[in-house]
Write a protein that holds these residues in place. Structure first.
Motif, mmCIF file in Angstrom:
data_model
loop_
_atom_site.group_PDB
_atom_site.id
_atom_site.type_symbol
_atom_site.label_atom_id
_atom_site.label_comp_id
_atom_site.label_asym_id
_atom_site.label_seq_id
_atom_site.Cartn_x
_atom_site.Cartn_y
_atom_site.Cartn_z
ATOM 1 N N SER A 199 -10.229 7.319 5.252
ATOM 2 C CA SER A 199 -10.670 7.034 3.886
ATOM 3 C C SER A 199 -9.507 7.152 2.915
ATOM 4 O O SER A 199 -9.373 6.361 1.976
ATOM 5 N N LEU A 200 -8.641 8.152 3.156
ATOM 6 C CA LEU A 200 -7.486 8.334 2.269
ATOM 7 C C LEU A 200 -6.516 7.157 2.377
ATOM 8 O O LEU A 200 -5.886 6.777 1.397
ATOM 9 N N VAL A 201 -6.415 6.573 3.580
ATOM 10 C CA VAL A 201 -5.550 5.399 3.734
ATOM 11 C C VAL A 201 -6.103 4.239 2.908
ATOM 12 O O VAL A 201 -5.354 3.533 2.221
ATOM 13 N N TRP A 202 -7.424 4.060 2.937
ATOM 14 C CA TRP A 202 -8.023 3.005 2.107
ATOM 15 C C TRP A 202 -7.785 3.284 0.628
ATOM 16 O O TRP A 202 -7.544 2.373 -0.158
ATOM 17 N N ALA A 203 -7.847 4.569 0.261
ATOM 18 C CA ALA A 203 -7.572 4.928 -1.135
ATOM 19 C C ALA A 203 -6.137 4.568 -1.502
ATOM 20 O O ALA A 203 -5.873 3.993 -2.566
ATOM 21 N N LEU A 204 -5.215 4.875 -0.590
ATOM 22 C CA LEU A 204 -3.806 4.569 -0.828
ATOM 23 C C LEU A 204 -3.605 3.059 -0.956
ATOM 24 O O LEU A 204 -2.881 2.588 -1.850
ATOM 25 N N ALA A 205 -4.270 2.298 -0.070
ATOM 26 C CA ALA A 205 -4.148 0.838 -0.137
ATOM 27 C C ALA A 205 -4.702 0.320 -1.461
ATOM 28 O O ALA A 205 -4.140 -0.601 -2.057
ATOM 29 N N GLY A 206 -5.787 0.928 -1.944
ATOM 30 C CA GLY A 206 -6.346 0.541 -3.237
ATOM 31 C C GLY A 206 -5.366 0.817 -4.359
ATOM 32 O O GLY A 206 -5.156 -0.020 -5.249
ATOM 33 N N ALA A 207 -4.713 1.997 -4.307
ATOM 34 C CA ALA A 207 -3.757 2.370 -5.356
ATOM 35 C C ALA A 207 -2.556 1.430 -5.351
ATOM 36 O O ALA A 207 -2.111 0.969 -6.407
ATOM 37 N N VAL A 208 -2.056 1.118 -4.152
ATOM 38 C CA VAL A 208 -0.905 0.202 -4.056
ATOM 39 C C VAL A 208 -1.294 -1.173 -4.587
ATOM 40 O O VAL A 208 -0.521 -1.828 -5.303
#
Lengths: 299, 258
Positions: A199-208
Motif C-alpha cells: 500500500s505504501l508503494v502505491w502511495a509513493l507512486a501516487g505522490a510521484v
C-alpha cells in the motif's frame, strides 16, 4: 563555419525543452517501475494519476478555484495523491490478490478511464494551466534564454530521482520494499508487513505522479486526456528496463530528446513514430532494457 | 512435567488450496529443546510450519506461543513475538547483498547496538557470510544460501526457530556442518528449535524429541533416542534393512500405527 551561432542556440533550446518533457515522462515511468517492482503489476493509470495530481493542484492553487498559496497547495496535492494511492491499494488492488496479473492490468486501464471522466465532469474538458509564482520568468545564460519552468522541471526531477534512489539504497523502508518485491514469501518470513508495504508503494507512486503533474501543468496546459501520454512514459520505462529507477528516468529523457529532434528532422506525422520506433529497437536488441536489473533465477 | 511448553499446537487443521493438508495435528515444544518432525514428501511438514509461523492461516485448532494464542496473527506480528521461520531451499532476496539480506532479518527490531552485536554473532557462526557480505545473495551457492537463511533468521533474535529442511539439496558434509552449527546455536544462544526434516538420521541425532507426520497427522512421537531405535522408524525413515529368515527384505511390511 557554415552554421551560425543561432543554430547552436536553437539546438540548446531544443535539448532543454526535450529534457523538460522527458523529465515528466521519466517521472511517470518511475511510477510504473515502482509499482511493477513492488507488486509485479503494471499500473496503466499512472499517466492519469499524473493528470489527476495536476488537476488537484490547479483546483487548490489557481485563483479561480480555491486560490491557496502555491507552496502550500503543492505539498497538499502530493499528500492527497499519496493517500488516494494508499486507499486504492487497500480497498481495490488488495482484493485482487491471487487473481492473474492481467486482471490487475485491466483494472488499472479501467481506472484510467474513470479518472479521465470524473476529472472532466468536475473541472471541465478545457485545457488549464497551473499558475505558478515563477510563470513567465526567464533564465539567461549568455545568449541562451531558458524558461524558468523548464529548468525547474529538470532540477526537481533529478532531485526526486536521487532521493528515491537513496531511499531504496539506504532507508529501512526502501529496503523492505525491495525485499518484498524480490521474494514476497521470504519477506513474510523476516517479519516485513508485506501488505502494508505494498500500500505504501502505491502511495509513493501516487505522490510521484502528483509531482509529475505539478511540473507538467506548470509548463503547459493539461486537460483530462493528458493522461494518455502515460503510453509514452510506458515506452520510457521499457527502454529503461522496467526494473531500474535511474533507467526509467533516462528512458524518459531519451524519449523527451527524441521528440523535438524528430520533429525538427522528419516530416510532420512521421516524427510521432520516433519514440515507439526506439522502444521497438531496444526491445529487439536489448530485450531486458538498457538498465536491466533482471537476472535469471537459479533453478 | 510441570514446565508449560514454549510452543503448543492443538488439533491444527489447515488447507493447501482445496486440499486439507494438516488434519488435526498436535505437538508441543519445551524451552531449550530441539524437536523434530519427520515425514516423507507430501506429509504436510512444510504446510505445518507455514501455518505455525502465520504465513498460512489455520482453519481450526490453536497455536500457543508462551501461552498466548497466535493462530490468528499476521506473520510479521509472530516474528515480533520472537518466533522466526527459516524456510526451506533458497528463499532469500537475490538482488540484495548478503549483508543486506542478513540485516533485513532484524526488520522488526530497533535496538541498534544489539543488532550490531547480533550481526557479529551471525558472522562468527557463518564466517563465509562475512566474506561474501558485499556480493548479491543470488550468487551464493545452495549451502551458503541456506546459511544465509539461518543467519537472517537469527537476526530477529528469536526464542523459537522453525527450521524447514535445512539439509535440502546439500552434500552430506555440508549437512553435517549446518547441523553442528544448529546444535551450537541451541546450546550457546538458547534457541528452542522445531526442525522439520526428511533426513531422519541427522535430525534424530541433534533432536531431543521427535514427531512423525503422515498425511497431515501426527502418528507417533517419542524421545529422539527411542525413535532412533524404533524398528518402524529404522525401516521407513532411516533405511535400515532387516534381514529376514529368508534373507530378503520383507516388502509388504506394515507400519505399526496403521
Amino acid at each position: 563555419m557554415p552554421r551560425g551561432e543561432g543554430f547552436d542556440l536553437d539546438m540548446m533550446q531544443l535539448v532543454i525543452s526535450g529534457l523538460a518533457n522527458g523529465s515528466v515522462y521519466g517521472l511517470i515511468a518511475l511510477g510504473f517501475v515502482l509499482i511493477y517492482k513492488a507488486t509485479e503489476a503494471v499500473n496503466f493509470a499512472q499517466g492519469d494519476f499524473m493528470m489527476l495530481g495536476a488537476f488537484i493542484t490547479i483546483w487548490l492553487a489557481n485563483p479561480q478555484f480555491l486560490g491557496i498559496d502555491f507552496w502550500i497547495a503543492v505539498p497538499l496535492a502530493i499528500s492527497i495523491m499519496a493517500v488516494l494511492g494508499y486507499l486504492l491499494d487497500l480497498f481495490v488492488i488488495r482484493k485482487m490478490f491471487g487473481q492473474p496479473q492481467i486482471a490487475v492490468v485491466i483494472l488499472t486501464i479501467a481506472l484510467g478511464f474513470i479518472i479521465r471522466f470524473v476529472v472532466g465532469a468536475i473541472w471541465k474538458h478545457e485545457p488549464q494551466l497551473l499558475e505558478t509564482p515563477f510563470a513567465g520568468r526567464e533564465l539567461r545564460i549568455g545568449e541562451l534564454v531558458l524558461g524558468f519552468e523548464e529548468v525547474a522541471v529538470i532540477v526537481v526531477t533529478l532531485l526526486l530521482t536521487l532521493f528515491l534512489f537513496l531511499f531504496f539504497r539506504k532507508a529501512k523502508l526502501g529496503k523492505a520494499m525491495q525485499a518484498a518485491s524480490q521474494n514476497q514469501l521470504a519477506a513474510y518470513y523476516v517479519g516485513i508487513p508485506v501488505k502494508r508495504i505494498q500500500s505504501l508503494v502505491w502511495a509513493l507512486a501516487g505522490a510521484v505522479a502528483a509531482v509529475a503533474g505539478v511540473l507538467f501543468a506548470s509548463k503547459g496546459a493539461v486537460d483530462p486526456s493528458t493522461g494518455l501520454l502515460g503510453i509514452k512514459a510506458f515506452a520510457a520505462a521499457v527502454i529503461g528496463g522496467f526494473g531500474s529507477l535511474p533507467g526509467a528516468l533516462i528512458g524518459g529523457l531519451i524519449i523527451g530528446l527524441i521528440e523535438p529532434f524528430a520533429a525538427y528532422a522528419l516530416p510532420a506525422g512521421y516524427s510521432q513514430i520516433a519514440p515507439y520506433a526506439v522502444m521497438l529497437l531496444v526491445l529487439i536488441f536489448r530485450p531486458a532494457g538498457i538498465f536491466s536489473q533482471m537476472q535469471k533465477k537459479k533453478v | 512435567m510441570s514446565v508449560s511448553p514454549v510452543l503448543q499446537v492443538d488439533n491444527l487443521e489447515s488447507y493447501y488450496g482445496p486440499i486439507m493438508a494438516i488434519r488435526g495435528a498436535s505437538l508441543e515444544v519445551r524451552k531449550g529443546q530441539i524437536v523434530t518432525i519427520l515425514g516423507a514428501n507430501g506429509a504436510g511438514k512444510t504446510t505445518l510450519l507455514k501455518t505455525i509461523s502465520g504465513v498460512m492461516s489455520a482453519a481450526r485448532g490453536s497455536i500457543l506461543l508462551n501461552g498466548e494464542a497466535i493462530h490468528n496473527m499476521e506473520a510479521d506480528e509472530i516474528v515480533r513475538k520472537k518466533m522466526v521461520h527459516v524456510p526451506e531451499g533458497r528463499e532469500i532476496f537475490p538482488l540484495l547483498s548478503v549483508y543486506e539480506n542478513v540485516s533485513i532479518g532484524a526488520y522488526t527490531r530497533s535496538d541498534r547496538a544489539q543488532i550490531k552485536a547480533d550481526l557479529d554473532m551471525v558472522y562468527s557462526y557463518f564466517p563465509i557470510l562475512a566474506e561474501r557480505a558485499k556480493q548479491p545473495a543470488g550468487t551464493l551457492s545452495g549451502g551458503q544460501q541456506q546459511m544465509l537463511a539461518i543467519g537472517r533468521g537469527l537476526m530477529a533474535a528469536p526464542n523459537v526457530m522453525l527450521l524447514d529442511e535445512p539439509s535440502l539439496g546439500l552434500s552430506p558434509l555440508l549437512v553435517e556442518e549446518i547441523f553442528t552449527i544448529l546444535k551450537r546455536l541451541n546450546t550457546e544462544q538458547n534457541v528452542t528449535m522445531l526442525l522439520v526434516e526428511q533426513n531422519a538420521k541427522v535430525a534424530l541425532e541433534v533432536a531431543d524429541y521427535g514427531y512423525v507426520l503422515e498425511l497431515g497427522g501426527i502418528v507417533m512421537s517419542d524421545d529422539a533416542d527411542v525413535l532412533q531405535n524404533s524398528k518402524d522408524i529404522q525401516s521407513f525413515y532411516l533405511g535400515v534393512r532387516e534381514e529376514t529368515e529368508r534373507g530378503t527384505r520383507r516388502w509388504k511390511q506394515k507400519k505399526t500405527w496403521r
